[in-house]
Design an enzyme around this catalytic site. Sequence first.
Site, mmCIF file in Angstrom:
data_model
loop_
_atom_site.group_PDB
_atom_site.id
_atom_site.type_symbol
_atom_site.label_atom_id
_atom_site.label_comp_id
_atom_site.label_asym_id
_atom_site.label_seq_id
_atom_site.Cartn_x
_atom_site.Cartn_y
_atom_site.Cartn_z
ATOM 1 N N LYS A 29 0.588 -0.830 0.015
ATOM 2 C CA LYS A 29 -0.200 -0.255 0.053
ATOM 3 C C LYS A 29 0.339 1.328 -0.021
ATOM 4 O O LYS A 29 1.916 0.820 0.373
ATOM 5 C CB LYS A 29 -0.983 -0.023 1.449
ATOM 6 C CG LYS A 29 -1.943 1.097 1.686
ATOM 7 C CD LYS A 29 -3.072 0.458 2.931
ATOM 8 C CE LYS A 29 -3.890 1.941 2.894
ATOM 9 N NZ LYS A 29 -4.583 1.734 3.804
ATOM 10 N N SER A 66 -9.542 1.645 4.055
ATOM 11 C CA SER A 66 -8.711 2.012 2.785
ATOM 12 C C SER A 66 -8.121 1.272 2.529
ATOM 13 O O SER A 66 -7.488 1.736 1.338
ATOM 14 C CB SER A 66 -8.480 2.972 2.934
ATOM 15 O OG SER A 66 -6.996 2.201 4.614
ATOM 16 N N SER A 75 -9.660 -1.580 7.365
ATOM 17 C CA SER A 75 -8.725 -1.057 6.549
ATOM 18 C C SER A 75 -8.155 -2.410 5.422
ATOM 19 O O SER A 75 -7.881 -2.048 4.114
ATOM 20 C CB SER A 75 -8.457 0.052 6.369
ATOM 21 O OG SER A 75 -8.646 1.057 6.606
#
Length: 487
Positions: free
Chosen positions: A81, A156, A180
């Site tokens: 990420k 997310s 997330s």
Amino acid sequence: MEKELLQKSIHEIAPKLKNREISAHELARFQIERIESLDSKLGAYLHICKEKALTQAKAIDEKIAKGNYTGPLMGIPLGPKDIYLTEGIPTTCASKILEGYVPPYNSTVIQKLLESGMVIVGKINMDEFAMGSSNENSAYKQVKNPWNLDCVPGGSSGGSAAAVSADLCFASLGTDTGGSIRQPASLCSIVGLKPTYGRVSRYGVIAFASSLDQMGPMTKDVEDCALLMNAIAGYDARDSTSIDMSIPDYTSFLRKPVKGLKIGMPREYFAEGIHPSVRDAVQKAVASLEKMGAIVSEVSLPNTEYACAVYYILAPAEASSNLARFDGVRYGLRAKATTLHELYENTKTQGFGPEVKRRIMLGTYVLSAGYYDAYYLKAQKARTLIRNDFLEVFKKVDVLATPTAPTTAFKLGEKTSDPVCMYLSDICTIPVNLAGLPGMSLPCGFDDKNLPIGLQLIGKPFDEGTLFTVAHAYEQAHSWHLKKPSL
């Protein structure tokens, strides 16, 4: 041939790398070609490290050729990420305010995975500063769900979940502040683990809410998840919240029986608001574990109803403090201005997106004089009650089983005009962060629209091992994790 190789798990492809049936260079090249071929549909990657990855892979091949094979992560393509600092590779946190920022050092977990031999093929899209449940808040592009391109992948860490699900990397690293890792893992049919707070170093990861943030692996199956945990878990003196305690071999928990383990089903997680298809799939999953010998009982976590409200006071409060550092002086974007005050104002106005601004304003408000006791202090007290609920229940059971998300993936744009409705997407995962517990999502079925459903397992503090035992036993009895989206 290439597609079949890329669909394999880490523990399946690792012996081929070790025996030199395929090289790390070939695998990295195949992986990047697939990203270049398919990512225009998904929007999962923000940056592809083609030359750097191929150079690194070639060096790994040379080590293997010399007999220096060090373990199953060697030569495996990784897509972290874009919230992890990566030396020499752009890191934006999906925000315009960090556009062009190139970190001078690696976060601890990235450094550990590089030392294990993993190859970073690119940085992955996300909600800006990890604020969102749909990955529609990226400043650069939306991420789409590989199971239905009209739907969100969750957030997310939605780019991570979409990339792993679509075989655009073998594994990803996500972050989990309120769900997330687990919620997008559920919506994209992969495995995602949020470890216990303090188990994995947060050093070098851009902070959202420091008392809630936790780093964790997102993988194709449970065994791969254990392999990554073996590499990233452990004490780090550079992270003041890191816990100095021994780390077990997580793969040693994979083939233990579940017979006699006590599984609790909190009644508050199966109440109104949980879609019937999700409820049915999770109940069937627990019934399957019961057939294997687990002892199942209903339990209660009575303060669950306050979790979402507590979270949306505490997390924005911490975010308003953490994001104050992005002022145009040290990092990324610097707006034109004639005074220092103008520099701050113009940089933040131009650099932050609407959701980030909303949370900064909310957090600043609840911390302001006259409102601190009414909101922030009261939320901290309620957080203690929520944690105590879990600790009391864990005197009776070994693990809890719940839905990961109340629904399957929803349509792009469906909830963007209603922030409260969007925030409720994390209602099953937020309490775990407030209590600092480990939680895992793994695939447990599909609804009538062929959208994935996730089973959430919640463990006692630092008892990730029991989660691996239960998750692996369930996974071996079913084949949900082997199903692939059509792209």
